[in-house]
Design an enzyme around this catalytic site. Sequence first.
Site, mmCIF file in Angstrom:
data_model
loop_
_atom_site.group_PDB
_atom_site.id
_atom_site.type_symbol
_atom_site.label_atom_id
_atom_site.label_comp_id
_atom_site.label_asym_id
_atom_site.label_seq_id
_atom_site.Cartn_x
_atom_site.Cartn_y
_atom_site.Cartn_z
ATOM 1 C CB SER A 101 -4.315 -7.298 4.269
ATOM 2 O OG SER A 101 -4.006 -6.051 3.688
ATOM 3 C CG HIS B 202 -1.851 -1.119 1.355
ATOM 4 N ND1 HIS B 202 -1.766 -2.062 2.359
ATOM 5 C CD2 HIS B 202 -2.918 -1.468 0.604
ATOM 6 C CE1 HIS B 202 -2.749 -2.933 2.218
ATOM 7 N NE2 HIS B 202 -3.464 -2.613 1.163
HETATM 8 P P1 AMP Z 1 -6.435 -3.924 -0.479
HETATM 9 O O1 AMP Z 1 -6.299 -3.128 0.770
HETATM 10 O O2 AMP Z 1 -5.954 -5.334 -0.357
HETATM 11 O O3 AMP Z 1 -7.795 -3.800 -1.123
HETATM 12 O O4 AMP Z 1 -5.429 -3.278 -1.517
HETATM 13 C C1 AMP Z 1 -5.491 -1.898 -1.802
HETATM 14 C C2 AMP Z 1 -4.596 -1.613 -2.971
HETATM 15 O O5 AMP Z 1 -3.260 -2.009 -2.679
HETATM 16 C C3 AMP Z 1 -5.014 -2.379 -4.240
HETATM 17 O O6 AMP Z 1 -4.874 -1.527 -5.364
HETATM 18 C C4 AMP Z 1 -4.011 -3.504 -4.273
HETATM 19 O O7 AMP Z 1 -3.785 -4.010 -5.574
HETATM 20 C C5 AMP Z 1 -2.775 -2.827 -3.719
HETATM 21 N N1 AMP Z 1 -1.828 -3.804 -3.193
HETATM 22 C C6 AMP Z 1 -2.072 -4.779 -2.300
HETATM 23 N N2 AMP Z 1 -0.960 -5.523 -2.098
HETATM 24 C C7 AMP Z 1 -0.011 -4.997 -2.896
HETATM 25 C C8 AMP Z 1 1.367 -5.312 -3.147
HETATM 26 N N3 AMP Z 1 1.967 -6.325 -2.537
HETATM 27 N N4 AMP Z 1 2.057 -4.549 -4.015
HETATM 28 C C9 AMP Z 1 1.449 -3.504 -4.659
HETATM 29 N N5 AMP Z 1 0.163 -3.151 -4.463
HETATM 30 C C10 AMP Z 1 -0.548 -3.889 -3.596
#
Ligand code: AMP
Length: 291
Positions: A190, A37
């Site tokens: 997460s 993130h």
């Molecule tokens: P989430 O909180 O899991 O919905 O993720 C929020 C944003 O963070 C989304 O655009 C995900 O694709 C991005 N994201 C989650 N994990 C990663 C990672 N390891 N590397 C890059 N972006 C990530």
Amino acid sequence: MELIRTVDGMQAHAGDARRAGETLALVPTMGALHDGHLALVRAARQRADHVTVSIFVNPTQFAPDEDFDEYPRHLEQDMEALDAVGGVDVVFAPPVEEMYPDGQQAQRVWVDVEELDQHLCGRYRPGHFRGVLTVVMKLFQACKPHLGVFGKKDAQQYLLLRRMAHDLAMDVEVVGVPTVRETDGLARSSRNRYLTPDERAQAVVLSRAVQAARKRILGGEQRPTAIVEAMRHELAQAPDAKVQYAELVDTTTLAPVSELEAGQEVLAAVAVYFGDTRLIDNAFVQVPAAP
Ligand code: AMP
């Protein structure tokens, strides 16, 4: 860094920033922030004058048997992490009633997807992308960004959001950021915290699988079946991994490729369960010209 919890408050703030001539970026997240993130935040800061990070665990993208209730929620810790990385102007963290004021059951208009959600994750998570696209549309309406910044780790989500912006003529640029990984290659997520130490050690097979696919494609392998086989071979090294899918798809149609064409962009993607924990990984690869 300002914390805003209402849609009205966010719209007023974003309207002021726009009138002041600022370029606004939004980084939508569900919180439980990690380095992945934070990479999105840095990418947003490089491209925009004003950065909003939204933290909202969106109920409409979870199926009834998924982990909505258990999903980690740590607003205070998340705020501290964002403070430490710096450059965030607003944290938009609305309660569910702000985003679904009449209740989710009463919502009658949604952003729906044709065909592209019948592949990869969408095939196994009916309604998931309708929930994602709808909430991102709402977040865009609340935060009024010029840029939306997303991780390529969630490849289908990223590609569908680009398609939404294109097909609905939205005035928002969808920016994709490469996946941030642990030192052994595991994509930051997460959900990694749900893994036992043994499962965590085995989870390295996801990144090995998509890297094996990349290597084969760049090495000139032309047969999609051989590439998928190479991914499955890597995944089979983890005794507790239950493979949901291992596929090679076209990044425009998201359908499995039957033939590789020079210059085509393909996505090697896997989804694997360790116990109840579902992990995904992928690699975007440009097919090289035949030798
Ligand atoms: P989430 O909180 O899991 O919905 O993720 C929020 C944003 O963070 C989304 O655009 C995900 O694709 C991005 N994201 C989650 N994990 C990663 C990672 N390891 N590397 C890059 N972006 C990530």
